[in-house]
Write an enzyme that holds these catalytic residues in place. Structure first.
Site, PDB file in Angstrom:
ATOM      1  CG  ASN A  54      43.305  41.104  37.383  1.00 29.99           C
ATOM      2  OD1 ASN A  54      43.927  41.000  38.616  1.00 29.99           O
ATOM      3  ND2 ASN A  54      44.197  41.660  36.294  1.00 29.99           N
ATOM      4  CD  GLU A  56      45.614  39.244  33.049  1.00 30.49           C
ATOM      5  OE1 GLU A  56      46.686  38.464  32.393  1.00 30.49           O
ATOM      6  OE2 GLU A  56      45.526  40.297  32.981  1.00 30.49           O
ATOM      7  CB  CYS A  65      37.294  42.806  35.062  1.00 32.65           C
ATOM      8  SG  CYS A  65      38.102  43.672  33.541  1.00 32.65           S
ATOM      9  CD  GLU A  67      36.494  46.453  38.024  1.00 31.53           C
ATOM     10  OE1 GLU A  67      37.023  45.323  37.595  1.00 31.53           O
ATOM     11  OE2 GLU A  67      36.775  47.479  38.120  1.00 31.53           O
ATOM     12  CB  CYS A  98      37.379  48.815  32.035  1.00 33.94           C
ATOM     13  SG  CYS A  98      36.309  47.327  32.320  1.00 33.94           S
ATOM     14  CB  CYS A 101      34.187  46.849  35.460  1.00 37.32           C
ATOM     15  SG  CYS A 101      34.881  45.349  35.020  1.00 37.32           S
TER      16      CYS A 101
HETATM   17  N1  THU Z   1      41.149  45.047  34.681  1.00 37.61           N
HETATM   18  C1  THU Z   1      40.157  44.929  35.802  1.00 37.61           C
HETATM   19  O1  THU Z   1      40.563  44.006  36.577  1.00 37.61           O
HETATM   20  N2  THU Z   1      39.262  45.872  36.024  1.00 37.61           N
HETATM   21  C2  THU Z   1      39.430  46.778  35.442  1.00 37.61           C
HETATM   22  O2  THU Z   1      38.473  47.718  35.601  1.00 37.61           O
HETATM   23  C3  THU Z   1      40.231  47.392  34.701  1.00 37.61           C
HETATM   24  C4  THU Z   1      41.285  46.224  33.864  1.00 37.61           C
HETATM   25  C5  THU Z   1      42.092  44.059  34.421  1.00 37.61           C
HETATM   26  C6  THU Z   1      41.702  43.372  33.201  1.00 37.61           C
HETATM   27  C7  THU Z   1      43.242  42.647  32.877  1.00 37.61           C
HETATM   28  O3  THU Z   1      43.469  41.259  33.491  1.00 37.61           O
HETATM   29  C8  THU Z   1      44.234  43.952  33.375  1.00 37.61           C
HETATM   30  O4  THU Z   1      43.571  44.468  34.083  1.00 37.61           O
HETATM   31  C9  THU Z   1      44.674  44.620  32.148  1.00 37.61           C
HETATM   32  O5  THU Z   1      43.884  45.309  31.499  1.00 37.61           O
END
Ligand code: THU
Length: 141
Positions: A54, A56, A65, A67, A98, A101
């Site tokens: 991920n 941000e 994310c 993915e 999530c 994703c």
């Molecule tokens: N996150 C992912 O990278 N993938 C997921 O499937 C769930 C959430 C990340 C997004 C964000 O940077 C952090 O987790 C907290 O939500």
């Protein structure tokens, strides 16, 4: 577009290897806001492993994310279809991808792609039932 599945599809899944690749990816995450690092790894139909972490952003809503990076890497390194997938958190624990994703993964998944999840090994259809996908668009043409 997805590549054809005429080539032999790898079905022998080494979940430990995949999880290790996800942990390695998680260590590269940029998550200064949530402090929740995620790494994702998938086995591709030709046997290679693609990963993502991920990333941000100060504008919280545009964070990516793990993915997102993974499907980008899939495409950039030769395409193919996803056979098996796992994602992990900071502690190396398996987490669920999530909802958004799951949709991203579905686009490139072989039918019945496997995911290691918090409730065991599941298929993409189990975690994203009745998915909207490329075939819906083709059907409308
Ligand atoms: N996150 C992912 O990278 N993938 C997921 O499937 C769930 C959430 C990340 C997004 C964000 O940077 C952090 O987790 C907290 O939500």
């Amino acid at each position: 577009m997805r590549s054809s599945t005429e080539e032999e599809v790898v079905t022998d899944i080494d979940w430990d290897e995949l999880r290790s690749a996800a942990v390695e990816a998680m260590e590269k995450a940029y998550a200064p806001y949530s402090r929740y690092r995620v790494g994702a790894a998938a086995l591709v139909s030709d046997g290679r492993i693609v990963t993502g972490c991920n990333v941000e952003n100060a504008s919280y809503g545009v964070g990516l994310c793990a993915e997102c990076g993974l499907v980008g890497n899939l495409h950039m390194t030769g395409g193919g279809e996803l056979v098996a997938f796992v994602c992990v958190n900071n502690d190396g624990e398996t987490i669920m991808p999530c909802g958004r994703c799951r949709q991203l993964l579905n686009e490139f998944a072989i039918p019945g792609m496997l995911l290691e999840t918090v409730s065991g090994i599941r298929t993409i259809d189990e975690v994203l039932p009745d998915a909207f996908g490329p075939r819906d668009l083709e059907a409308a043409r």
